[in-house]
Write an enzyme that holds these catalytic residues in place. Sequence first.
Site, PDB file in Angstrom:
ATOM      1  N   ASP A 127     -70.292  82.029 -27.415  1.00 45.74           N
ATOM      2  CA  ASP A 127     -69.752  83.246 -26.798  1.00 45.74           C
ATOM      3  C   ASP A 127     -69.132  84.124 -27.892  1.00 45.74           C
ATOM      4  O   ASP A 127     -68.255  83.665 -28.641  1.00 45.74           O
ATOM      5  CB  ASP A 127     -68.672  82.901 -25.763  1.00 45.74           C
ATOM      6  CG  ASP A 127     -69.248  82.227 -24.518  1.00 45.74           C
ATOM      7  OD1 ASP A 127     -70.493  82.185 -24.386  1.00 45.74           O
ATOM      8  OD2 ASP A 127     -68.449  81.768 -23.690  1.00 45.74           O
ATOM      9  N   GLY A 132     -60.026  81.817  -2.916  1.00 48.31           N
ATOM     10  CA  GLY A 132     -60.396  80.427  -2.654  1.00 48.31           C
ATOM     11  C   GLY A 132     -61.886  80.245  -2.444  1.00 48.31           C
ATOM     12  O   GLY A 132     -62.702  80.891  -3.101  1.00 48.31           O
ATOM     13  N   GLY A 173     -65.288  79.596 -13.151  1.00 51.17           N
ATOM     14  CA  GLY A 173     -66.329  79.171 -12.210  1.00 51.17           C
ATOM     15  C   GLY A 173     -66.987  77.875 -12.672  1.00 51.17           C
ATOM     16  O   GLY A 173     -67.311  76.996 -11.869  1.00 51.17           O
ATOM     17  N   ASP A 174     -67.170  77.756 -13.980  1.00 50.66           N
ATOM     18  CA  ASP A 174     -67.777  76.524 -14.515  1.00 50.66           C
ATOM     19  C   ASP A 174     -66.833  75.339 -14.324  1.00 50.66           C
ATOM     20  O   ASP A 174     -67.270  74.229 -14.019  1.00 50.66           O
ATOM     21  CB  ASP A 174     -68.112  76.700 -15.997  1.00 50.66           C
ATOM     22  CG  ASP A 174     -69.141  77.794 -16.207  1.00 50.66           C
ATOM     23  OD1 ASP A 174     -69.996  77.966 -15.322  1.00 50.66           O
ATOM     24  OD2 ASP A 174     -69.077  78.484 -17.231  1.00 50.66           O
ATOM     25  N   GLY A 188     -61.035  81.589 -24.065  1.00 50.32           N
ATOM     26  CA  GLY A 188     -62.302  80.884 -24.239  1.00 50.32           C
ATOM     27  C   GLY A 188     -62.639  80.097 -22.992  1.00 50.32           C
ATOM     28  O   GLY A 188     -61.746  79.665 -22.253  1.00 50.32           O
TER      29      GLY A 188
HETATM   30  O1  RIB Z   1     -69.568  81.140 -17.083  1.00 50.07           O
HETATM   31  C1  RIB Z   1     -69.135  81.598 -18.316  1.00 50.07           C
HETATM   32  C2  RIB Z   1     -70.220  81.495 -19.332  1.00 50.07           C
HETATM   33  O2  RIB Z   1     -71.293  82.323 -18.972  1.00 50.07           O
HETATM   34  C3  RIB Z   1     -69.786  81.923 -20.722  1.00 50.07           C
HETATM   35  O3  RIB Z   1     -69.283  80.848 -21.477  1.00 50.07           O
HETATM   36  C4  RIB Z   1     -71.014  82.538 -21.299  1.00 50.07           C
HETATM   37  O4  RIB Z   1     -71.734  81.660 -22.101  1.00 50.07           O
HETATM   38  C5  RIB Z   1     -71.772  83.036 -20.079  1.00 50.07           C
HETATM   39  O5  RIB Z   1     -73.135  83.053 -20.180  1.00 50.07           O
END
Ligand code: RIB
Length: 302
Positions: free
Chosen positions: A13, A215, A242-243, A278
Site C-alpha cells: 500500500d 454495525g 473490513g479485512d 496502515g
Molecule cells: O482493504 C484494504 C486493502 O485494500 C488495502 O490494504 C489495499 O491493499 C486495498 O486494495
Amino acid sequence: MVKMAVIGSISTDFVVTSKRRPQAGETIFGENFETYFGGKGANQAVATRRLGAETYMLGAVGTDNFGANLIMNLENNQIDVSHIKTKQNLPSGSAIINVVEGENTIIYVAGANDAYSCEDVSKERAFLSSCDLILIQNESSPETVEFVFNNLANEQCKIIYNPAPAREFDSQFMAAIDYITPNEHEFQLMFPEQTMEEILSQYPNKMIVTLGSQGALFHNGHELVRVPSYTAEQIIDTTGAGDTFNGALAFAIGNHLELEEAIRFANLAAALSIGKEGAQNGMPTIKQMKESVYFEKTWNIK
Ligand code: RIB
C-alpha cells in the site's frame, strides 16, 4: 486450532495523505507518504493469525523487490507462505491510497495477484479441502474466485466470501458459499433489483451486510438482526477495518461461535484495528481482544 486458508491479494500500500484530492491536470502538495503491507487477502490472513488461527496464504507475488518483502512480512506474522507462487515478469500487487480527512480512495493494481490462476488453485484442491475455512475476496481474478466456488463447495471446508472490492455477481454461486459479507455499496451492485431486507431473509445466517459505524445486519431465520459496532477509542486509519472484520468473523465461526456472537467478536476486532496507521498494524491479537472491556467471556475462545 482453526485451520484457515486465505486465497487472495498480497500487495504493497502506497499511502499519501493530503488536504484535498487533485483535479484532472492539477499537481498538489501532499502532507505525508508511507508504504504499508496490504492486499485484502494478506490483511485477512494477518487478522486470522493474530487471533490464533493456523493460517495458510495462497496467492502470488511478482519478481520485483516488493514480492520478497511481502512474503517476509507474512512470515514475520507466522503465516505459512509455502503455497504462495512467484510469477515471472510481473510486478507484485499494489494499492495507491489517498487519505483526505480520514477518508480513503484506493486505486488497486492487481499485478501478480491476477495471475494466481484456476490451475494454481486446482493443484491445491486436496490441501484446501483439509482446511476448516477458506476466506476469499475480489482482489483475485473472477475466474479464480468462481473456480473455488465450483470446485470446493460441499467439501468439509466452509467458504467465506468477502465480495470486496465491488463487482457484479451471479447469484447462482450463493449455493456454494457458506457466508458472504458485502458492505452496502457491494450489496447494491450485486443485487441491484432487490431490497436488503428481501435478500437477507432469502439467505438467513449466510449473508452479513456490514454497515461501518452502524454495525452489521443479518437475518437469523426469524427476523432481521442488527449487531451494533463498538465505539473505537481512537480512529487513526480505517484502512483494513473490513479485512479485520472478515478475518475475525472467519476465526470466530471456526471456533463455533453462533453467528450473532461471531459478528460481535468481529465488530470488536474491527474497532480495535483502526487505532493505528496502515491496514495491518492495528489488527488485534487475541490477547488484546481479551484485554478489551467489551470482550465477552461466553465467547469461550482459548
Ligand atoms: O482493504 C484494504 C486493502 O485494500 C488495502 O490494504 C489495499 O491493499 C486495498 O486494495
